[in-house]
Scaffold this motif. Structure first.
Motif, PDB file in Angstrom:
ATOM      1  N   LEU A  94      31.155  57.712  96.316  1.00 41.54           N
ATOM      2  CA  LEU A  94      31.676  57.941  97.209  1.00 41.54           C
ATOM      3  C   LEU A  94      32.880  57.677  97.523  1.00 41.54           C
ATOM      4  N   GLY A  95      33.924  57.976  97.765  1.00 35.45           N
ATOM      5  CA  GLY A  95      34.945  57.616  97.327  1.00 35.45           C
ATOM      6  C   GLY A  95      35.412  57.708  95.924  1.00 35.45           C
ATOM      7  N   ARG A  96      35.162  58.303  95.174  1.00 29.43           N
ATOM      8  CA  ARG A  96      35.468  58.119  93.924  1.00 29.43           C
ATOM      9  C   ARG A  96      35.146  59.363  92.685  1.00 29.43           C
ATOM     10  N   PHE A  97      34.377  60.221  93.524  1.00 26.60           N
ATOM     11  CA  PHE A  97      33.691  61.290  93.022  1.00 26.60           C
ATOM     12  C   PHE A  97      34.025  62.205  93.848  1.00 26.60           C
ATOM     13  N   LEU A 133      36.806  55.132  87.072  1.00 27.59           N
ATOM     14  CA  LEU A 133      36.064  55.067  86.724  1.00 27.59           C
ATOM     15  C   LEU A 133      35.272  53.490  86.541  1.00 27.59           C
ATOM     16  N   LYS A 134      33.844  53.123  86.430  1.00 26.41           N
ATOM     17  CA  LYS A 134      33.514  52.150  86.263  1.00 26.41           C
ATOM     18  C   LYS A 134      32.877  52.313  84.897  1.00 26.41           C
ATOM     19  N   LEU A 180      27.553  63.741  77.595  1.00 26.41           N
ATOM     20  CA  LEU A 180      27.742  62.130  77.297  1.00 26.41           C
ATOM     21  C   LEU A 180      29.317  61.578  78.115  1.00 26.41           C
ATOM     22  N   VAL A 181      29.077  60.726  79.170  1.00 27.35           N
ATOM     23  CA  VAL A 181      29.694  59.939  79.963  1.00 27.35           C
ATOM     24  C   VAL A 181      30.567  58.027  78.998  1.00 27.35           C
ATOM     25  N   THR A 182      31.090  58.168  78.519  1.00 33.72           N
ATOM     26  CA  THR A 182      31.161  56.300  78.245  1.00 33.72           C
ATOM     27  C   THR A 182      32.400  55.940  78.918  1.00 33.72           C
ATOM     28  N   VAL A 183      32.122  54.314  79.334  1.00 32.16           N
ATOM     29  CA  VAL A 183      33.171  54.433  80.134  1.00 32.16           C
ATOM     30  C   VAL A 183      32.953  52.412  79.531  1.00 32.16           C
ATOM     31  N   SER A 184      33.936  52.343  78.758  1.00 32.86           N
ATOM     32  CA  SER A 184      34.339  51.116  78.210  1.00 32.86           C
ATOM     33  C   SER A 184      35.565  49.787  79.841  1.00 32.86           C
TER      34      SER A 184
END
Length: 125
Positions: free
Chosen positions: A65-68, A86-87, A120-124
């Motif tokens: 919520l608030g980010r997406f 993104l985290k 696939l979403v990858t957040v480094s």
């Protein structure tokens, strides 16, 4: 027959943004609920966001919520998921799903019967 296909995943750094798209057929924004879900490694699939009744019902998981946010392209039967800030913990395979004849939007995996392949979403970090 209901078909859905999620796309747009990739590798991003923490703090960056990414937009996913869900192209669908066999359902419409008017008469169906369409949702986004994700599954991280070793975890159960969880709800992220959902829209129903042509946007009259919209829900987001507390974690996003608030980010997406979501936007729809009715002409192309596509639902977008705009992800910002993104985290690392957003790393997951993202799926879209639909449920016909639904005016409500519970973001529960058991509510939806039609699922597409994930992206696939990858957040480094």
């Amino acid at each position: 027959e209901v078909q859905l296909q999620a796309s747009g995943g990739g590798l991003v750094q923490a703090g960056e943004s990414l937009t996913l798209s869900c192209a669908f057929s066999g359902v419409t924004f008017d008469d169906s609920a369409i949702g986004w879900f994700r599954q991280a490694p070793g975890r159960e699939r969880e709800g992220v966001a959902c829209t129903a009744n042509s946007g009259g019902s919209i829900r987001y998981a507390d974690s996003v919520l608030g980010r997406f946010s979501m936007s729809s392209d009715n002409a192309k039967n596509t639902l977008h998921l705009h992800m910002t800030s993104l985290k690392h913990e957003d790393t997951a395979i993202y799926y879209c799903a639909a449920e016909r004849d639904s005016e409500t939007c519970p973001i529960r995996t058991g509510y939806f019967t039609s699922w597409g392949q994930g992206t696939l979403v990858t957040v480094s970090s």
